[in-house]
Write a protein that holds these residues in place. Structure first.
Motif, mmCIF file in Angstrom:
data_model
loop_
_atom_site.group_PDB
_atom_site.id
_atom_site.type_symbol
_atom_site.label_atom_id
_atom_site.label_comp_id
_atom_site.label_asym_id
_atom_site.label_seq_id
_atom_site.Cartn_x
_atom_site.Cartn_y
_atom_site.Cartn_z
ATOM 1 N N TRP A 47 0.842 -1.194 0.000
ATOM 2 C CA TRP A 47 0.000 0.000 0.000
ATOM 3 C C TRP A 47 0.880 1.248 0.000
ATOM 4 O O TRP A 47 0.609 2.212 -0.707
ATOM 5 N N LEU A 50 2.306 1.773 -3.409
ATOM 6 C CA LEU A 50 1.289 2.309 -4.310
ATOM 7 C C LEU A 50 1.055 3.798 -4.051
ATOM 8 O O LEU A 50 0.790 4.562 -4.983
ATOM 9 N N TYR A 51 1.150 4.203 -2.795
ATOM 10 C CA TYR A 51 0.982 5.619 -2.455
ATOM 11 C C TYR A 51 2.076 6.463 -3.114
ATOM 12 O O TYR A 51 1.809 7.538 -3.644
ATOM 13 N N ARG A 54 2.214 6.123 -8.429
ATOM 14 C CA ARG A 54 0.829 6.084 -8.910
ATOM 15 C C ARG A 54 0.718 5.644 -10.374
ATOM 16 O O ARG A 54 -0.310 5.844 -11.009
ATOM 17 N N LEU A 56 0.187 2.842 -11.645
ATOM 18 C CA LEU A 56 -0.892 1.879 -11.834
ATOM 19 C C LEU A 56 -2.255 2.418 -11.376
ATOM 20 O O LEU A 56 -3.236 1.682 -11.367
ATOM 21 N N ALA A 57 -2.308 3.695 -11.017
ATOM 22 C CA ALA A 57 -3.568 4.306 -10.592
ATOM 23 C C ALA A 57 -4.590 4.206 -11.717
ATOM 24 O O ALA A 57 -4.250 4.350 -12.896
ATOM 25 N N ASP A 58 -5.853 3.958 -11.351
ATOM 26 C CA ASP A 58 -6.870 3.746 -12.364
ATOM 27 C C ASP A 58 -8.119 4.606 -12.191
ATOM 28 O O ASP A 58 -9.124 4.383 -12.845
ATOM 29 N N ARG A 70 -4.569 11.120 -8.670
ATOM 30 C CA ARG A 70 -4.628 9.776 -9.246
ATOM 31 C C ARG A 70 -4.505 8.770 -8.101
ATOM 32 O O ARG A 70 -3.586 8.849 -7.299
ATOM 33 N N VAL A 71 -5.449 7.840 -8.034
ATOM 34 C CA VAL A 71 -5.467 6.828 -6.975
ATOM 35 C C VAL A 71 -5.879 5.475 -7.561
ATOM 36 O O VAL A 71 -6.191 5.370 -8.746
ATOM 37 N N HIS A 72 -5.905 4.482 -6.712
ATOM 38 C CA HIS A 72 -6.228 3.118 -7.111
ATOM 39 C C HIS A 72 -7.619 2.742 -6.606
ATOM 40 O O HIS A 72 -7.911 2.897 -5.416
ATOM 41 N N LYS A 73 -8.445 2.226 -7.499
ATOM 42 C CA LYS A 73 -9.799 1.827 -7.118
ATOM 43 C C LYS A 73 -9.787 0.826 -5.978
ATOM 44 O O LYS A 73 -10.622 0.901 -5.076
ATOM 45 N N TYR A 113 -3.972 5.161 2.253
ATOM 46 C CA TYR A 113 -2.848 4.349 1.784
ATOM 47 C C TYR A 113 -1.919 3.916 2.916
ATOM 48 O O TYR A 113 -1.421 2.794 2.910
#
Length: 162
Positions: A47, A50-51, A54, A56-58, A70-73, A113
């Motif tokens: 996590w 990912l923070y 980004r 792979l943010a979708d 931009r964030v992740h679902k 995150y």
């Protein structure tokens, strides 16, 4: 042969150290239960990664000032039942969060995150209220009752997806 002893058992019997890839339990029958002992710390670190990254943010969240994040679902869905429902029911790449400032949205994203955030004392009340409105786990004080509250009136969300 080894009589069915696992690599770990053989290593222990021989007095050698065996690198433990995880825990194997429930051997027998037609299934084997495998568990990675480091998974909780690994997933927590994921996590955090990912923070920071980004790529792979979708989905993009827009604040009231039209600042985009931009964030992740999957992170949104894991953090809030309301946000999960919005993402699932409206699978488009943009969500406008009316009434939520960019500074507040940035703080909430960091909390979602990383599970922690430092904020100025004068921002705490608004943060907790916004988190409760959005149902952000860990800051919401409980699960919101979706049957009695609508997204538009109670959560400050426009419900508009572009």
């Amino acid at each position: 042969g080894t009589g069915g002893a696992s690599k770990r058992d053989r290593g222990a019997e021989e007095g050698g150290a065996v690198q433990d890839p995880g825990v194997i339990t429930g051997v027998g029958g037609s299934t084997v239960h495998l568990q990675w002992g480091s998974f909780p710390s690994w997933s927590s670190g994921s996590w955090s990664s990912l923070y920071r990254d980004r790529r792979l943010a979708d989905i993009t969240l827009l604040s009231q000032e039209m600042v985009s994040f931009r964030v992740h679902k999957v992170v949104l869905g894991a953090s809030s039942r309301l946000l999960e429902r919005l993402v699932v029911e409206n699978p488009t790449p943009l969500l406008f969060l009316r009434g939520i400032s960019s500074s507040m949205l940035e703080v909430l994203i960091q909390f979602v995150y990383l599970g922690e955030v430092e904020v100025p004392q004068d921002m705490v009340e608004e943060l907790l209220e916004t988190a409760q409105d959005l149902g952000v786990q860990g800051l919401d004080g409980g699960e919101p009752d979706f049957r009695q509250q609508t997204e538009e009136t109670q959560y400050g969300l426009s419900g508009t997806w572009f």
